[in-house]
Design an enzyme around this catalytic site. Structure first.
Site, PDB file in Angstrom:
ATOM      1  N   ASP A  12       0.778  -1.076   0.027  1.00  0.00           N
ATOM      2  CA  ASP A  12      -0.138  -0.254   0.135  1.00  0.00           C
ATOM      3  C   ASP A  12       0.617   1.015  -0.502  1.00  0.00           C
ATOM      4  O   ASP A  12       2.037   1.000   0.393  1.00  0.00           O
ATOM      5  CB  ASP A  12      -0.520  -0.310   1.262  1.00  0.00           C
ATOM      6  CG  ASP A  12      -1.544   0.825   1.960  1.00  0.00           C
ATOM      7  OD1 ASP A  12      -2.491   1.640   0.868  1.00  0.00           O
ATOM      8  OD2 ASP A  12      -1.594   2.414   2.398  1.00  0.00           O
ATOM      9  N   ASP A  14      -0.478   5.265   0.451  1.00  0.00           N
ATOM     10  CA  ASP A  14      -0.319   6.175   1.801  1.00  0.00           C
ATOM     11  C   ASP A  14      -0.786   5.785   3.086  1.00  0.00           C
ATOM     12  O   ASP A  14      -1.533   4.834   3.132  1.00  0.00           O
ATOM     13  CB  ASP A  14      -1.583   7.256   1.617  1.00  0.00           C
ATOM     14  CG  ASP A  14      -1.460   8.304   1.931  1.00  0.00           C
ATOM     15  OD1 ASP A  14      -0.253   8.910   2.830  1.00  0.00           O
ATOM     16  OD2 ASP A  14      -2.452   9.797   1.565  1.00  0.00           O
ATOM     17  N   ASP A 209      -1.200  -0.627   5.699  1.00  0.00           N
ATOM     18  CA  ASP A 209      -1.194   0.070   7.029  1.00  0.00           C
ATOM     19  C   ASP A 209      -2.826   0.470   7.583  1.00  0.00           C
ATOM     20  O   ASP A 209      -3.469   0.316   8.693  1.00  0.00           O
ATOM     21  CB  ASP A 209      -1.348   1.709   7.303  1.00  0.00           C
ATOM     22  CG  ASP A 209      -1.747   2.702   6.345  1.00  0.00           C
ATOM     23  OD1 ASP A 209      -2.488   2.290   5.189  1.00  0.00           O
ATOM     24  OD2 ASP A 209      -2.767   3.677   6.599  1.00  0.00           O
TER      25      ASP A 209
END
Ligand SMILES: [Mg+2]
Length: 258
Positions: A12, A14, A209
């Site tokens: 991922d 961001d 995240d």
């Protein structure tokens, strides 16, 4: 502790590689290590407003990370891959930004505003009532309804702004039809990513995240997961979650490659 050796990584962006316009230095080291070891990886992002080149430029500007366009796989690309496979050459209407429109054209789909067979809807900061009305009418008339990603909001410096999922909600209400959603946590983006990286489910790990998108995408799809606590999901959130990620790290510098 034995750590499984993975042949490929889905990562991922961001919250994992950078935080908006701030770098996450531990992620840069992790990526360099992948490069040094020749381990293939793909940045798998729900952001469908950026082209591969846009993402490469952003990575360089924010984190000083060198990436190739082939390292980037967006939910827009996955939506286009899905449409190309299931509706080759289809007359397609896009509610989305120029990057998505160009990807549609590059895939041999026909960008049209009449006799529409497929609607691909993503984030569109230039959306108008006319565009939504055209999409809505097409869907009501039987066009396939494909949404790039379910993100209802986007974090910005001005707070939470409406995202692709908010536009999907508009079309859902106006057509009473359910879209097929491509991006994380759904499996279609994982299908496309696995095909691009050329590995099997057992050989890859999904790194992110956000438990509700990245980790659930991996779990739903049947690949191992690695949660980095550098973004959305916190240690406190994890206490309430029974189905834990395969790996949990404070940041990616804690990953042991052997
Ligand atoms: Mg993230």
């Amino acid at each position: 502790m034995t750590i499984k050796t993975y042949k490929g990584f889905f990562i991922d962006l961001d919250g994992t590689v950078y935080a908006g316009t701030n770098p996450i230095p531990t992620a840069k080291k992790f990526i360099s290590e992948l490069d040094a070891r020749g381990i293939p990886y793909l940045y798998v992002t729900n952001n469908a407003t950026k082209s591969q080149e846009d993402v490469v430029a952003h990575l360089k500007a924010v984190s000083g990370i060198d990436a190739a366009p082939e390292h980037v796989y967006t939910s827009g690309m996955a939506a286009v891959d899905f449409a190309k496979k299931n509706y080759p050459g289809a007359r397609t209407f896009v509610v989305g930004e120029p990057a998505l429109q160009r990807q549609v054209e590059a895939a041999g789909l026909l960008l049209v505003e009449k006799d529409i067979e497929v609607v691909i809807q993503g984030m569109d900061r230039f959306v108008t009532y006319d565009k939504l009305a055209t999409a809505s009418t097409a869907i009501r008339n039987g066009a396939a309804f494909i949404a790039t990603n379910p993100d209802v909001n986007l974090p910005t410096e001005n707070g939470m702004m409406p995202g692709a999922g908010s536009l999907t909600a508009f079309l859902k209400i106006s057509t009473q039809r359910e879209p097929l959603i491509i991006g994380k946590p759904f499996g279609y983006i994982m299908d496309g990513a696995l095909e691009r990286i050329g590995l099997t489910k057992e050989e890859v790990v999904m790194v992110g995240d956000n438990y509700n998108t990245d980790i659930l995408a991996g779990m739903n799809y049947g690949v191992d997961t690695l949660l980095a606590l550098t973004g959305v999901t916190t240690v406190e959130d994890l206490e309430e979650i029974t189905n834990k990620p395969t790996h949990i790290l404070n940041d990616l510098s804690e990953w042991r490659f052997e």
